[in-house]
Scaffold this motif. Structure first.
Motif, short mmCIF file in Angstrom:
data_model
loop_
_atom_site.label_atom_id
_atom_site.label_comp_id
_atom_site.label_asym_id
_atom_site.label_seq_id
_atom_site.Cartn_x
_atom_site.Cartn_y
_atom_site.Cartn_z
N ALA A 1 43.23 48.02 46.69
CA ALA A 1 44.40 47.24 46.27
C ALA A 1 45.51 48.18 45.84
N TYR A 2 46.75 47.65 45.86
CA TYR A 2 47.86 48.39 45.28
C TYR A 2 47.76 48.30 43.76
N ASP A 3 48.49 49.18 43.05
CA ASP A 3 48.45 49.14 41.60
C ASP A 3 49.18 47.90 41.07
N ASN A 4 49.04 47.66 39.78
CA ASN A 4 49.54 46.43 39.17
C ASN A 4 51.05 46.29 39.19
N ASN A 5 51.78 47.37 39.42
CA ASN A 5 53.24 47.30 39.43
C ASN A 5 53.79 46.84 40.77
N ASN A 6 52.93 46.74 41.76
CA ASN A 6 53.37 46.37 43.11
C ASN A 6 53.55 44.86 43.23
N PRO A 7 54.71 44.36 43.73
CA PRO A 7 54.92 42.91 43.85
C PRO A 7 53.88 42.23 44.72
N PHE B 1 51.33 39.11 43.78
CA PHE B 1 51.21 37.89 44.59
C PHE B 1 49.75 37.62 44.92
N ILE B 2 49.02 38.65 45.32
CA ILE B 2 47.61 38.48 45.70
C ILE B 2 46.77 38.13 44.48
N ASP B 3 47.06 38.75 43.34
CA ASP B 3 46.33 38.41 42.12
C ASP B 3 46.51 36.93 41.77
N ASP B 4 47.74 36.44 41.90
CA ASP B 4 48.00 35.03 41.61
C ASP B 4 47.26 34.12 42.58
N GLU C 1 42.68 51.60 43.35
CA GLU C 1 44.06 51.12 43.29
C GLU C 1 44.98 52.22 43.80
N ALA C 2 45.76 51.90 44.81
CA ALA C 2 46.65 52.89 45.43
C ALA C 2 48.08 52.68 44.97
N ASN C 3 48.83 53.77 44.85
CA ASN C 3 50.25 53.65 44.51
C ASN C 3 51.15 54.08 45.66
N SER C 4 50.55 54.25 46.84
CA SER C 4 51.35 54.58 48.03
C SER C 4 50.74 53.90 49.24
N VAL C 5 51.58 53.61 50.23
CA VAL C 5 51.12 52.95 51.45
C VAL C 5 50.12 53.83 52.19
#
Length: 283
Positions: free
Chosen positions: A182-188, A192-195, A209-213
């Motif tokens: 997953a992307y980190d928690n700061n990623n929009p 969306f996916i968490d919601d 958790e990744a912070n880059s593509v």
């Protein structure tokens, strides 16, 4: 040290409240806190005194704020002068959907060859006074007017060696034993996916958790785990090792081109919006 850090610091110093600074920039409070902490680490000193949940700018912060104000004011003045001297400059802040943004911008440039488009990524519009924003809905419709420019279906990216890759579609219940990237928690997109998962009472087992593509894709391509991804953005880079499988209900995220409701719309802005509408009808 990054421009984004300085803008977040100035806002936090103004309000002396991380929560209010986060609301101003329309990002999670944790993003403000982490950014300020990183800035303090780089400077090797604290800029705020912490008193429980309350903060106050200390003497180091007051000295630093004077320099930050001077630097950012000079930068913003330069941006304003460029806009005045060249009426065909349009600035766009990209908060989500970089691939969609690139396609739209290339379309606009083909139709207006002499236009200059200045791009910012990941920072609040209010921090840089951009003309337009490309962001993920929902947005504050009391602040923005907007145009929907894309709906990207969210699918599951699965390595071809995973037995689930042979399925035509998947239910969330099929994924309970899978490991997720997953992307980190700061990623929009992550938010969306968490919601979406929360609404479906599904808790993915996130192992990385990744912070880059690039790191995100490489983990999935190495069969380290599966991931929820926007299908169009993922398919912009060909990869034969990973398959995209639809999810039951076919969730999708909406990307919008947004601008301030109080913005004075000149002919160049209206032309840009018109081209965005034409591009939408052609894709």
């Amino acid at each position: 040290m990054e421009l984004l850090q300085l803008r977040y610091f100035r806002t936090a110093a103004k309000y002396e409240n991380f929560s209010k600074a986060a609301t101003y920039h329309m990002i999670p409070q944790s993003a403000i806190s982490k950014t300020i902490k990183k800035l303090e680490t780089e400077l090797n000193c604290q800029l705020f005194d912490r008193h429980g949940k309350n903060i106050s700018l200390n003497s180091n912060g007051q000295i630093f704020l004077k320099s930050v104000d001077k630097a950012l004011n000079s930068l913003d003045e330069g941006i304003s002068k460029i806009k005045t001297e060249d009426s065909l400059i349009i600035s766009i802040q990209i908060m989500s959907g970089i691939r969609i943004a690139n396609e739209l911008i290339n379309y606009v440039k083909r139709n207006i060859p002499n236009i200059k488009i200045v791009l910012y990524q990941g920072e609040s519009k209010k921090g840089i006074s951009s003309d337009f924003n490309i962001m993920q809905s929902p947005i504050n419709t009391q602040v923005y007017d907007y145009l929907t420019i894309a709906n990207e279906e969210i699918m599951v990216a699965i390595h071809k060696n995973n037995k689930l890759s042979r399925r035509a579609s998947l239910k969330l219940s099929d994924l309970t034993k899978e490991k997720f990237i997953a992307y980190d928690n700061n990623n929009p997109l992550r938010r969306f996916i968490d919601d979406f998962c929360k609404q479906k009472n599904f808790a993915p087992n996130i192992i990385f958790e990744a912070n880059s593509v690039s790191s995100f894709r490489s983990m999935v391509e190495a069969n380290m785990g599966i991931a929820f991804v926007p299908s169009a953005s993922w398919n912009s880079v060909e990869n034969k090792e990973v398959k995209l499988i639809p999810i039951e209900g076919r969730p999708s995220r909406e990307l919008v081109l947004a601008w301030d409701k109080n913005k004075d719309m000149n002919c160049n802005y209206e032309q840009f919006i018109s081209l965005a509408k034409n591009w939408m009808s052609s894709v």
